[in-house]
Design an enzyme around this catalytic site. Sequence first.
Site, mmCIF file in Angstrom:
data_model
loop_
_atom_site.group_PDB
_atom_site.id
_atom_site.type_symbol
_atom_site.label_atom_id
_atom_site.label_comp_id
_atom_site.label_asym_id
_atom_site.label_seq_id
_atom_site.Cartn_x
_atom_site.Cartn_y
_atom_site.Cartn_z
ATOM 1 N N HIS A 116 25.535 -11.856 -24.639
ATOM 2 C CA HIS A 116 25.010 -13.179 -24.310
ATOM 3 C C HIS A 116 23.671 -13.426 -24.988
ATOM 4 C CE1 HIS A 116 24.126 -16.272 -20.881
ATOM 5 N NE2 HIS A 116 24.318 -16.836 -22.046
ATOM 6 N N CYS B 172 41.394 -16.167 -33.054
ATOM 7 C CA CYS B 172 39.972 -16.146 -32.749
ATOM 8 C C CYS B 172 39.534 -14.691 -32.631
ATOM 9 C CB CYS B 172 39.676 -16.903 -31.456
ATOM 10 S SG CYS B 172 40.527 -16.248 -30.006
#
Length: 570
Positions: free
Chosen positions: A185, A490
Amino acid sequence: MSKLLSGIAASGGIVIAPVHLLGDAKGPVEQQITTDVNHEVERLHDSFRITADELTQISRQASANYGNEVQETLQAQLALINDWQFQATLSRRVVSEKITAASAVQAYLDEQAGLTNSRAQQARLTSLQDVGHRLLGHLLDRTTMPRLDHRAVIVAHQVSPSLVASFDPRLVAGVVTDQGGATAHSALLVAELGLPAVVGTHSATTQAAEDMVAIVDGEHGKLILQPTPQEIDHYQRLAAQYQRKQQELGALATATTVTADGSRYQIAANVTLPAELKQLAQAGAEGIGLYRSEYLFLDPARPVTEEEQVAAYKAALLAMPKHRVVIRVQDLGADKQPGANLVTDRGIRRLLAEPVILRTQLRALLRASVYGQLAIMFPFVATIDEFQRALAILDQEKRKLVAAGHPVAEQLEVGMMIETPAAVLMADQFAKYADFFSIGSNDLVQYLFATERTTSPLNHHYSVLNPAVLRAIRQVIQAAHAEGKWISLCGEMATVKLAQPLLLAMGLDEFSVPLAAILPLRQLIRSLSVRQLQPLVKKALALENDDEVAELVEAWLAKQAPQAGLKQPD
């Protein structure tokens, strides 16, 4: 003499600047006894107050740069730091054990780190560790926030989302860490700021010193400390070349993605943070190929409402009004809930076991569908039964909404991710029910080789170029096309330059990549001919290992597409 450290390229670009070494790299605190517990309790309370003020300031600053997910993280930390029970627990520990305030904080962090029984505990632990390190920073006079009066490269053991949110992009020139991965993150937030970053160097904090000159090569994952004049000149030229390349790529933002022999492809964006929605057009995205909805569900103490979900999905659809937006139903895997079992407690399995959560999200998606071209994608599907049960629930919720007078889009695509060997082997059957496939290359590769996606040098089996991976992907593409369905990919593989030509030639319809990867991929595709690539694919599939595939494709690109820029800097 210069020092070269290698790590993981987390955010592109090259910068030369002095080092600012964060003091929190010093490691854990050893327990110390005190003879003045009252003084230590007072110091503890002062650190709580200072940390609360600090987080409030960061929250205000971050509101201009980031979306709701950062604000929610900071609010969770503020709630923790203001929790009187948390404060009382640490204060009692100081008094009862007669230890310093810093020792009490460290001991509490160590104890809580062992609690991994539930997602709620893990979510709280993430906030607790960030808050705890800030408390220790004030108690031990360690630097927890960059105190800069000049541009510098931040070098730290690791960086938390709240720390990144406190960065001033005018003064932070780049970021280097000992730990971390490119998809963490905090690394994604650094990339969002456009800062060159290298993570996972293992030893940057022990090799670097304050104000030492550093070169951060975020393109190739390199950190050079105390560079020679020749290295500085070399990287200054590379930095200038990088800037020119970025300007050239910018001209492709509005161009279509067509190969040299006229084949059309879609280059869509992976979206992890709501703030990225504002950058889609500039990045050249032709839709959203993977909208990760997980950020909405990371705080179990505050369940997200259906209305909040509708607003989030509506924003994504309105950001790409002329293109398809693929929103993945939440997949809280072990990377987001470390207490969970990596395989059994994630994706569609978890959602079918918690139908209230699934139904609420599907209702929100259906209600938002009228605002654009929505495609709903179910994650981590392994059996036909799982997918059919999910489709049935979606159909039930759609009927309920229509009966209640809520408008729902007439054209709505529903697909699934291919992430397990079982899904690969049954792709021809899944293609009868799914409108589309999206290959989740990160999970698929690790499950094909029964290995974890880690940065460990021993993890040599994790390779997207292995012929086994290529054969699995070709099988899925062929199964989708046999039923007239489109297919996307992806994950890391979509951004690997040596894999992209092979995926192109095997018939992949859409690449879904991070924003920064869109224009370089479009530039490469426009230089290639699918017909000329067919013999290359045939040779690659007949090879025995990933090294042979890499050598084959690299040699082909060097001859056919030298502008691909695969050569590493000297």
